[in-house]
Design a protein around this motif. Structure first.
Motif, short mmCIF file in Angstrom:
data_model
loop_
_atom_site.label_atom_id
_atom_site.label_comp_id
_atom_site.label_asym_id
_atom_site.label_seq_id
_atom_site.Cartn_x
_atom_site.Cartn_y
_atom_site.Cartn_z
N THR A 84 0.80 -1.23 0.00
CA THR A 84 0.00 0.00 0.00
C THR A 84 0.83 1.28 0.00
N PRO A 85 1.79 1.49 0.92
CA PRO A 85 2.53 2.76 0.89
C PRO A 85 3.29 2.98 -0.43
N ALA A 86 3.88 1.91 -0.99
CA ALA A 86 4.60 2.07 -2.26
C ALA A 86 3.63 2.39 -3.39
N ALA A 87 2.43 1.81 -3.37
CA ALA A 87 1.43 2.12 -4.40
C ALA A 87 1.00 3.58 -4.32
N ILE A 88 0.85 4.09 -3.10
CA ILE A 88 0.50 5.50 -2.93
C ILE A 88 1.61 6.38 -3.50
N GLY A 89 2.87 6.04 -3.22
CA GLY A 89 3.98 6.80 -3.77
C GLY A 89 4.02 6.75 -5.28
N TYR A 90 3.77 5.56 -5.85
CA TYR A 90 3.76 5.43 -7.31
C TYR A 90 2.67 6.32 -7.91
N SER A 91 1.50 6.30 -7.29
CA SER A 91 0.39 7.12 -7.78
C SER A 91 0.71 8.61 -7.72
N LEU A 92 1.27 9.04 -6.59
CA LEU A 92 1.58 10.47 -6.43
C LEU A 92 2.61 10.93 -7.45
N GLU A 93 3.61 10.09 -7.70
CA GLU A 93 4.67 10.48 -8.63
C GLU A 93 4.20 10.43 -10.08
N SER A 94 3.38 9.42 -10.42
CA SER A 94 2.97 9.22 -11.81
C SER A 94 1.74 10.03 -12.19
N GLY A 95 0.94 10.41 -11.18
CA GLY A 95 -0.31 11.09 -11.47
C GLY A 95 -1.44 10.16 -11.84
N ILE A 96 -1.20 8.86 -11.83
CA ILE A 96 -2.24 7.88 -12.12
C ILE A 96 -3.05 7.63 -10.85
N PRO A 97 -4.37 7.63 -10.93
CA PRO A 97 -5.18 7.50 -9.71
C PRO A 97 -4.89 6.23 -8.92
N TYR A 98 -4.90 6.38 -7.61
CA TYR A 98 -4.75 5.26 -6.69
C TYR A 98 -6.13 4.68 -6.39
N ALA A 99 -6.23 3.36 -6.31
CA ALA A 99 -7.53 2.74 -6.03
C ALA A 99 -7.32 1.41 -5.31
N MET A 100 -8.26 1.07 -4.45
CA MET A 100 -8.24 -0.21 -3.76
C MET A 100 -8.89 -1.26 -4.65
N GLY A 101 -8.14 -1.74 -5.61
CA GLY A 101 -8.66 -2.71 -6.55
C GLY A 101 -8.75 -4.11 -5.98
N ILE A 102 -8.01 -4.34 -4.88
CA ILE A 102 -8.05 -5.63 -4.20
C ILE A 102 -8.38 -5.38 -2.73
N ILE A 103 -9.33 -6.10 -2.21
CA ILE A 103 -9.75 -5.94 -0.82
C ILE A 103 -9.30 -7.16 -0.03
N ARG A 104 -8.69 -6.92 1.11
CA ARG A 104 -8.20 -7.99 1.96
C ARG A 104 -9.24 -8.36 3.01
N ASN A 105 -9.43 -9.66 3.20
CA ASN A 105 -10.29 -10.14 4.28
C ASN A 105 -9.47 -10.12 5.57
N GLN A 106 -9.77 -9.19 6.45
CA GLN A 106 -8.98 -9.00 7.67
C GLN A 106 -9.28 -10.06 8.72
N TYR A 107 -10.26 -10.89 8.50
CA TYR A 107 -10.72 -11.78 9.57
C TYR A 107 -10.47 -13.25 9.27
N MET A 108 -9.66 -13.53 8.29
CA MET A 108 -9.35 -14.93 8.01
C MET A 108 -8.24 -15.38 8.95
N GLY A 109 -8.56 -16.27 9.85
CA GLY A 109 -7.56 -16.80 10.77
C GLY A 109 -7.06 -18.15 10.32
N ARG A 110 -6.09 -18.66 11.06
CA ARG A 110 -5.51 -19.96 10.72
C ARG A 110 -6.52 -21.08 10.89
N THR A 111 -7.53 -20.90 11.73
CA THR A 111 -8.48 -21.96 12.02
C THR A 111 -9.74 -21.85 11.16
N PHE A 112 -9.69 -21.09 10.09
CA PHE A 112 -10.91 -20.77 9.34
C PHE A 112 -11.68 -22.01 8.90
N ILE A 113 -10.99 -22.95 8.27
CA ILE A 113 -11.70 -24.10 7.73
C ILE A 113 -10.70 -25.22 7.49
#
Length: 496
Positions: free
Chosen positions: A315-344
């Protein structure tokens, strides 16, 4: 000495059924002296350092009435060191702790006896030690110690330090630790304790981090500054390469027991290992990673519609790339924050889902777009291929990978869980071959010079005298990996 919990066995869920495909820092250390309920502060500190080791953790404390007490557990700090039932067994104003991954190749085979801190009874009194790093001559040391009668209780290289201390004739435990560590090769940031002292020490090259903090009338030692923040401690300074600090009720005493050497701090701490809210070398890790993205945009521009991070490390490097290049930053991939080791239960069908259980594509955002994906590294490339497939399945017009580190072509032997060299994608393929293997429209890594510029070296890497340990990129090992060489590992000159 209480031995509670030392007979636990690892649960099946410890083996991560999904391919993380990331380099993993193997340890985090934390210690506190001069505060009531020191072990509770240590537990909080270890919680903040959980990213450095998620397999197991341990705490040792000392109280004049109860003596030394210890608890070791498999799994997360939050699941093991938050109950009153556990913490009341760890009384006193002095405690140290450790979180860990196991060493490469031993996942799922760890015994509770391998979990640090390690404790030893010496003629001078008890002492416990927690070690972040890796001893590169541990096999040779262990063989010598066993031949001289030492009986090892664990498979950890760190136990060598305890046995070397036991054989020392030093007048104090810090003296014995110094003597022991002079025989050790490799990377070591150590937090240790006696009945009255908290001790911190870094190897002469300072490969792994260690910092000092002040909390009320007490003191804290930590792998990172973010763990000082969680307990309300004031960051005082970094422990210097080759420095030993001995902290008592009278304050902090410092000296340098090793021959001076040029610092070679691990540059990958800036790229990935450390938390973005930590400070390294007086620099914000977050700002450094943003700078890496800016450098990457300068070195490897591409026409595209969106810059998307591979969360969370990209994420921080993507923000830097966007700021330098002028290409919009976007959350194109969403992380599931609640997947634990015991999920299934990890059946074959679930294994094949793999990355999709952790990451999901924001289809409405991605469809029809030329997408730049920014990630921190490519190790084996397996996860990168899966993410690329997810992006294309969501309807992306193009996929371009930009990597916030140089190609990882060499294993680390200084405390990082790294695959064997032949399993590293960059060790066997050129950049173009990697692009074809991953099946993306373009693939570019930041250069080693660009990475050095991003961490504050304006002229890039000084090839005659590099300022950091970058062996995983360059193949130039500042400390000879003696055990690995004895086992047939070829250094760069021999390999070429």
């Amino acid at each position: 000495m209480t031995q509670a919990d030392l007979d636990q066995s690892p649960e099946p869920w410890l083996a991560n059924p999904f391919d993380d495909d990331k380099l993993k820092e193997e340890c985090g250390v934390f210690g506190v002296i001069g505060t009531a309920e020191a072990s509770s502060f240590v537990a909080l500190g270890l919680h903040a350092l959980q990213h450095r080791g998620q397999e197991a953790g341990g705490i040792v404390s000392y109280d004049p009435e109860a003596g030394f007490q210890q608890a070791r557990r498999f799994g997360y700090v939050r699941d093991n060191f938050t109950s009153h039932k556990v913490m009341e067994t760890l009384p006193g104003a002095l405690a140290i702790g450790h979180v860990r991954y196991s060493t490469a190749g031993s996942k799922g085979q760890t015994a509770i006896r391998d979990v640090q801190p390690f404790y030893g009874d010496f003629s001078l009194g008890g002492a416990a030690i927690a070690h972040n790093g890796n001893i590169t001559n541990a096999v040779a040391l262990r063989r010598e110690l066993v031949e001289r009668g030492s009986i090892f209780q664990s498979s950890s290289d760190s136990e060598c330090i305890i046995h070397l201390m036991a054989r020392s004739m030093g007048r104090t435990i810090p003296d014995r630790m110094e003597e022991a560590l002079r025989k050790v090769e490799g990377a070591f940031s150590v937090v240790a304790m006696t009945r009255t002292k908290l001790i911190g020490l870094r190897d002469p090259l300072g490969v792994r981090p260690l910092v000092l903090g002040k909390i009320g009338d007490g003191w804290a030692l930590s792998s990172e500054t973010c763990a000082l923040d969680i307990i309300g401690a004031e960051f005082v300074r970094e422990i210097e390469p080759g420095e030993m600090v001995v902290i008592t009720k009278d304050g902090v005493a410092s000296h340098f027991p090793f021959r001076p050497a040029k610092s070679r701090f691990c540059i990958f701490e800036h790229v990935y290992f450390s938390r973005p809210d930590s400070i390294l070398g007086g620099r914000s890790v977050y700002e450094t990673r943003e700078n890496i993205g800016r450098e990457l945009a300068k070195e490897a521009p591409v026409d595209a519609d969106l810059v998307c991070p591979v969360p969370d490390s990209g994420t921080p490097a993507a923000i830097g790339y966007s700021l330098e290049s002028g290409i919009p930053y976007a959350m194109g991939i969403i992380r599931n924050q609640y997947m634990g080791r015991t999920f299934i239960e990890p059946t074959e069908q679930i294994r094949n889902m793999g990355v999709r259980l952790k990451l999901n594509v924001n289809r409405a955002l991605i469809k029809g777009k030329r997408v730049i994906l920014v990630d921190d590294s490519v190790v084996r490339g397996t996860t990168s291929r899966k993410i690329k497939e997810m992006i294309l399945d969501a309807g992306a017009a193009e996929v371009h990978f930009r990597i916030a580190s140089p190609p990882t072509a060499w294993p680390c032997f200084y405390g990082v869980d790294t695959p064997q060299r032949e399993k590293l994608l960059a060790a066997t393929m050129s950049e173009e071959e990697m692009r074809e293997h991953l099946g993306v429209d373009s693939l570019k890594f930041i250069s080693l010079d660009g990475l050095y510029r991003a961490v504050g070296q304006a002229q890039g890497r000084d090839n005659s005298s590099p300022q950091y340990c970058d062996a995983c990129f360059s193949g130039e090992y500042p400390i000879a990996p003696s055990d690995q060489i004895s086992d047939g590992f070829q250094l760069k000159a021999a390999a070429e």
